[in-house]
Write a protein that holds these residues in place. Structure first.
Motif, PDB file in Angstrom:
ATOM      1  N   SER A   1     -71.185  41.462 -22.526  1.00  0.00           N
ATOM      2  CA  SER A   1     -70.800  41.229 -23.917  1.00  0.00           C
ATOM      3  C   SER A   1     -72.009  40.678 -24.650  1.00  0.00           C
ATOM      4  CB  SER A   1     -69.642  40.226 -23.981  1.00  0.00           C
ATOM      5  OG  SER A   1     -69.607  39.535 -25.204  1.00  0.00           O
ATOM      6  N   THR A   2     -72.212  41.078 -25.888  1.00  0.00           N
ATOM      7  CA  THR A   2     -73.343  40.573 -26.649  1.00  0.00           C
ATOM      8  C   THR A   2     -73.212  39.086 -26.945  1.00  0.00           C
ATOM      9  OG1 THR A   2     -72.288  41.263 -28.732  1.00  0.00           O
ATOM     10  CG2 THR A   2     -73.811  42.821 -27.704  1.00  0.00           C
ATOM     11  N   THR A   3     -71.984  38.584 -27.038  1.00  0.00           N
ATOM     12  CA  THR A   3     -71.794  37.155 -27.268  1.00  0.00           C
ATOM     13  C   THR A   3     -71.992  36.367 -25.977  1.00  0.00           C
ATOM     14  OG1 THR A   3     -70.165  37.725 -28.976  1.00  0.00           O
ATOM     15  CG2 THR A   3     -70.271  35.427 -28.308  1.00  0.00           C
ATOM     16  N   VAL A   4     -71.491  36.887 -24.862  1.00  0.00           N
ATOM     17  CA  VAL A   4     -71.679  36.217 -23.566  1.00  0.00           C
ATOM     18  C   VAL A   4     -73.163  36.200 -23.185  1.00  0.00           C
ATOM     19  CG1 VAL A   4     -71.041  36.220 -21.120  1.00  0.00           C
ATOM     20  CG2 VAL A   4     -69.334  36.829 -22.846  1.00  0.00           C
ATOM     21  N   LEU A   5     -73.920  37.199 -23.632  1.00  0.00           N
ATOM     22  CA  LEU A   5     -75.364  37.206 -23.397  1.00  0.00           C
ATOM     23  C   LEU A   5     -76.009  35.956 -23.982  1.00  0.00           C
ATOM     24  CD1 LEU A   5     -77.969  38.618 -22.449  1.00  0.00           C
ATOM     25  CD2 LEU A   5     -77.978  39.869 -24.624  1.00  0.00           C
ATOM     26  N   GLN A   6     -75.521  35.501 -25.126  1.00  0.00           N
ATOM     27  CA  GLN A   6     -76.064  34.282 -25.729  1.00  0.00           C
ATOM     28  C   GLN A   6     -75.765  33.057 -24.864  1.00  0.00           C
ATOM     29  OE1 GLN A   6     -78.132  34.366 -28.300  1.00  0.00           O
ATOM     30  NE2 GLN A   6     -77.846  36.596 -28.275  1.00  0.00           N
ATOM     31  N   LEU A   7     -74.627  33.048 -24.189  1.00  0.00           N
ATOM     32  CA  LEU A   7     -74.320  31.987 -23.231  1.00  0.00           C
ATOM     33  C   LEU A   7     -75.327  32.018 -22.083  1.00  0.00           C
ATOM     34  CD1 LEU A   7     -72.699  29.851 -21.662  1.00  0.00           C
ATOM     35  CD2 LEU A   7     -71.112  31.679 -20.997  1.00  0.00           C
TER      36      LEU A   7
ATOM     37  N   ILE B   1     -77.493  40.650 -18.848  1.00  0.00           N
ATOM     38  CA  ILE B   1     -77.337  39.273 -18.381  1.00  0.00           C
ATOM     39  C   ILE B   1     -78.086  39.069 -17.068  1.00  0.00           C
ATOM     40  CG2 ILE B   1     -75.654  37.618 -17.455  1.00  0.00           C
ATOM     41  CD1 ILE B   1     -73.728  38.618 -19.659  1.00  0.00           C
ATOM     42  N   ALA B   2     -78.063  40.060 -16.189  1.00  0.00           N
ATOM     43  CA  ALA B   2     -78.805  39.967 -14.932  1.00  0.00           C
ATOM     44  C   ALA B   2     -80.300  39.816 -15.194  1.00  0.00           C
ATOM     45  CB  ALA B   2     -78.533  41.200 -14.074  1.00  0.00           C
ATOM     46  N   ARG B   3     -80.822  40.575 -16.148  1.00  0.00           N
ATOM     47  CA  ARG B   3     -82.241  40.459 -16.496  1.00  0.00           C
ATOM     48  C   ARG B   3     -82.539  39.084 -17.088  1.00  0.00           C
ATOM     49  NH1 ARG B   3     -81.378  45.762 -18.938  1.00  0.00           N
ATOM     50  NH2 ARG B   3     -82.051  47.387 -17.488  1.00  0.00           N
ATOM     51  N   GLU B   4     -81.615  38.578 -17.863  1.00  0.00           N
ATOM     52  CA  GLU B   4     -81.806  37.274 -18.494  1.00  0.00           C
ATOM     53  C   GLU B   4     -81.900  36.161 -17.457  1.00  0.00           C
ATOM     54  OE1 GLU B   4     -82.732  35.096 -21.599  1.00  0.00           O
ATOM     55  OE2 GLU B   4     -82.077  37.172 -21.944  1.00  0.00           O
ATOM     56  N   LEU B   5     -81.144  36.284 -16.359  1.00  0.00           N
ATOM     57  CA  LEU B   5     -81.035  35.209 -15.370  1.00  0.00           C
ATOM     58  C   LEU B   5     -81.817  35.456 -14.090  1.00  0.00           C
ATOM     59  CD1 LEU B   5     -77.202  34.418 -15.682  1.00  0.00           C
ATOM     60  CD2 LEU B   5     -79.115  33.216 -16.767  1.00  0.00           C
ATOM     61  N   GLU B   6     -82.504  36.583 -13.984  1.00  0.00           N
ATOM     62  CA  GLU B   6     -83.128  36.955 -12.707  1.00  0.00           C
ATOM     63  C   GLU B   6     -84.195  35.962 -12.252  1.00  0.00           C
ATOM     64  OE1 GLU B   6     -85.258  40.614 -12.748  1.00  0.00           O
ATOM     65  OE2 GLU B   6     -86.036  40.337 -14.777  1.00  0.00           O
ATOM     66  N   LYS B   7     -84.833  35.248 -13.158  1.00  0.00           N
ATOM     67  CA  LYS B   7     -85.882  34.302 -12.786  1.00  0.00           C
ATOM     68  C   LYS B   7     -85.393  32.862 -12.746  1.00  0.00           C
ATOM     69  CE  LYS B   7     -89.614  37.258 -14.484  1.00  0.00           C
ATOM     70  NZ  LYS B   7     -90.767  37.395 -15.417  1.00  0.00           N
TER      71      LYS B   7
ATOM     72  N   PHE C   1     -66.211  34.010 -18.383  1.00  0.00           N
ATOM     73  CA  PHE C   1     -66.572  34.001 -19.793  1.00  0.00           C
ATOM     74  C   PHE C   1     -66.646  35.462 -20.241  1.00  0.00           C
ATOM     75  CE2 PHE C   1     -68.083  30.049 -18.078  1.00  0.00           C
ATOM     76  CZ  PHE C   1     -67.840  29.105 -19.070  1.00  0.00           C
ATOM     77  N   VAL C   2     -65.772  35.833 -21.157  1.00  0.00           N
ATOM     78  CA  VAL C   2     -65.637  37.242 -21.524  1.00  0.00           C
ATOM     79  C   VAL C   2     -65.695  37.405 -23.039  1.00  0.00           C
ATOM     80  CG1 VAL C   2     -64.268  37.785 -19.475  1.00  0.00           C
ATOM     81  CG2 VAL C   2     -63.112  37.126 -21.578  1.00  0.00           C
ATOM     82  N   GLY C   3     -66.161  38.575 -23.472  1.00  0.00           N
ATOM     83  CA  GLY C   3     -66.107  38.933 -24.878  1.00  0.00           C
ATOM     84  C   GLY C   3     -64.886  39.793 -25.136  1.00  0.00           C
ATOM     85  N   ILE C   4     -64.679  40.150 -26.376  1.00  0.00           N
ATOM     86  CA  ILE C   4     -63.582  41.049 -26.727  1.00  0.00           C
ATOM     87  C   ILE C   4     -64.073  42.038 -27.779  1.00  0.00           C
ATOM     88  CG2 ILE C   4     -61.663  39.494 -26.188  1.00  0.00           C
ATOM     89  CD1 ILE C   4     -61.556  38.782 -29.180  1.00  0.00           C
TER      90      ILE C   4
END
Length: 256
Positions: A104-110, A129-135, A173-176
């Motif tokens: 979700s684009t909003t969950v990405l901000q989380l 999200i995986a790319r955001e948290l991989e490091k 944590f989910v978007g809609i």
């Protein structure tokens, strides 16, 4: 042949209007490379079918049922609101938890807000999200697997559902894409909805992150009723009547 082209064009015009809510004649002329007279005839036809309402210089949708928006546009819409929602949601993430972050684009901000967390397990079906948290060394990162939906960079389908059936999650944590008091939570496709149902089944707590544009709307595939939500985090655009009704149904509503 010309008749079939007209049918296809009108179908696409209806989809564009339903997606965006309103559109101008000039936009349609540019999109389809046809004359203004042709576009106006198309709009007249759709209005006779009670599918749209013509306005000065364009048309608006009569339907409350929405189709899936363009993902790149969705990333940019209400970005500041999404950032505030993500920051507020990060306060609910506790050390030692196993959490799910939905595509979700909003969950990405989380996800951006919890990169520094430690002793945390994150399960996700989102490549972004995986790319955001991989490091993030303090986070154990698990991808569900599944069929890649390129439009939203999400992993969905039977393989994702199998992996979700094997885990228990403290929080999801989910978007809609659409939420309506009478119709509950809905999504664009049946396959996505089925994967989302498995997320609900796996989680002890469902936390929805959404800007106000998703409220009072319906999409194609049903997921769950309103009272399946434990916490809703949204922005100040939520209608007060909807907020009160959701709270009456047992949902904790946080407005940021």
């Amino acid at each position: 042949m010309k008749k079939s082209f007209a049918i296809e064009r009108r179908d696409q015009i209806l989809r564009f209007i339903t997606q965006k809510g309103r559109i101008t004649v000039d936009e349609l002329i540019d999109k389809f490379k046809v004359s203004g007279a042709t576009i106006r005839r198309d709009l007249e036809f759709l209005e006779r079918q009670n599918l749209i309402q013509r306005t000065h210089g364009g048309a608006i949708s009569r339907s409350r049922v929405i189709f899936e928006p363009d993902y790149s546009e969705q990333m940019e819409r209400f970005l500041e609101e999404k950032r505030r929602i993500g920051k507020e949601a990060s306060k609910l993430v506790e050390e030692g938890e196993v959490i799910f972050l939905e595509a979700s684009t909003t969950v990405l901000q989380l996800a951006k807000c919890i990169r520094g967390k430690r002793n945390l397990t994150v399960v996700t079906n989102s490549l972004d999200i995986a790319r955001e948290l991989e490091k993030s060394e303090g986070i154990d990162l698990i991808l569900t697997g599944g069929t890649l939906k390129r439009r939203t960079h999400a992993l969905i389908g039977p393989l994702a559902e199998v992996s979700l059936s094997q885990v228990r999650l403290d929080k999801a944590f989910v978007g809609i894409s659409a939420l309506d008091i009478s119709c509950g939570i809905t999504m664009a496709t049946l396959e996505e909805a089925q994967t989302r149902k498995k997320i609900h089944e796996a989680a002890n707590e469902i936390i929805v992150l959404s800007d106000h544009s998703k409220f009072g709307r319906q999409n194609f595939a049903y997921i769950a009723p309103i009272n399946s939500i434990d916490v809703l985090i949204t922005d100040k655009g939520i209608p007060e009547e909807m907020k009160r009704e959701m709270e009456r149904m047992g949902v904790e509503v946080r407005v940021v």
